[in-house]
Design an enzyme around this catalytic site. Sequence first.
Site, short mmCIF file in Angstrom:
data_model
loop_
_atom_site.label_atom_id
_atom_site.label_comp_id
_atom_site.label_asym_id
_atom_site.label_seq_id
_atom_site.Cartn_x
_atom_site.Cartn_y
_atom_site.Cartn_z
N SER A 146 0.83 -1.08 -0.03
CA SER A 146 -0.02 0.04 -0.06
C SER A 146 0.81 1.18 -0.12
O SER A 146 2.03 1.18 0.37
CB SER A 146 -0.93 0.01 1.23
OG SER A 146 -1.47 1.20 1.44
N TYR A 159 -1.93 0.49 10.76
CA TYR A 159 -1.78 -0.08 9.17
C TYR A 159 -0.52 0.23 8.65
O TYR A 159 0.08 -0.57 7.87
CB TYR A 159 -2.94 0.79 8.41
CG TYR A 159 -3.44 0.17 6.95
CD1 TYR A 159 -3.28 -1.18 6.89
CD2 TYR A 159 -3.40 1.07 6.13
CE1 TYR A 159 -3.45 -1.83 5.74
CE2 TYR A 159 -3.52 0.57 4.66
CZ TYR A 159 -3.60 -0.64 4.59
OH TYR A 159 -3.76 -1.17 3.23
#
Length: 261
Positions: A146, A159
């Site tokens: 990501s 995250y």
Amino acid sequence: MSTAPSTQPAAASRIAIVTGASSGIGAATARQLAGAGYRVVLTARRKDRVEALAEEIRAAGGQATAYPLDVTDRAAVDEFASAFRTIGVLVNNAGGALGADPVASGDPDDWRRMYETNVIGTLNLTQALLPKLEASGDGTVVVVSSTAGHGTYEGGAGYVAAKHGEHVLAETLRLEIVGRPVRVIEIAPGMVKTEEFALTRFSGDAEKAAKVYQGVAEPLTADDVADTITWAVTRPSHVNIDLLVVRPRAQASNTKVHREG
């Protein structure tokens, strides 16, 4: 961007395993790799979802097998891997985000679960299947990380930490196996609107999930990312796409997004 391979995958490397294939990017990638000539093996915890997707792919003329699997269960991963002599592609897609709390009040359990799924899950599959990838003579490991793994933002530390761990895993593995017939590709998507990502992050709160994409005319879709993955995988064997960051045009960074209205 063309996803058509320059040649069909060789018989020894025709199997592609996709984790987290029950929805979103994983499901879209499985469909596109099947269309590119791979026999796809779909793994996810939700048995009904991967079985339905495998049936859909077979009905469209592709080759697909479903295998329910929790990537954080090492014993189950090892048992799964034992069924293969060689494979061509491993797409480490399973993962996800939980919560958007600041460091001061973040839930350690959420952090732990994100690390286990995104990092340890990727480690488990990669370790178990690396010998099979090498045995094919032309293997590819894909890590779907990501942009969170490449830049911090408020409320995203758990995250970000997990995705940074995944990025470092891919980068280090590439160094360690250079000279062996296995490529390591990292695809780092930015804002992708799928049916479940934001809902899962906010524990099913549809209002909070909708705000993530509010005013963004065209966030990426799962198919956009799957197209990118398939393009990278189907490059000639000597071409390694080390890192490909893909964002919607409206997103300049993790913290700068153009919103209309």
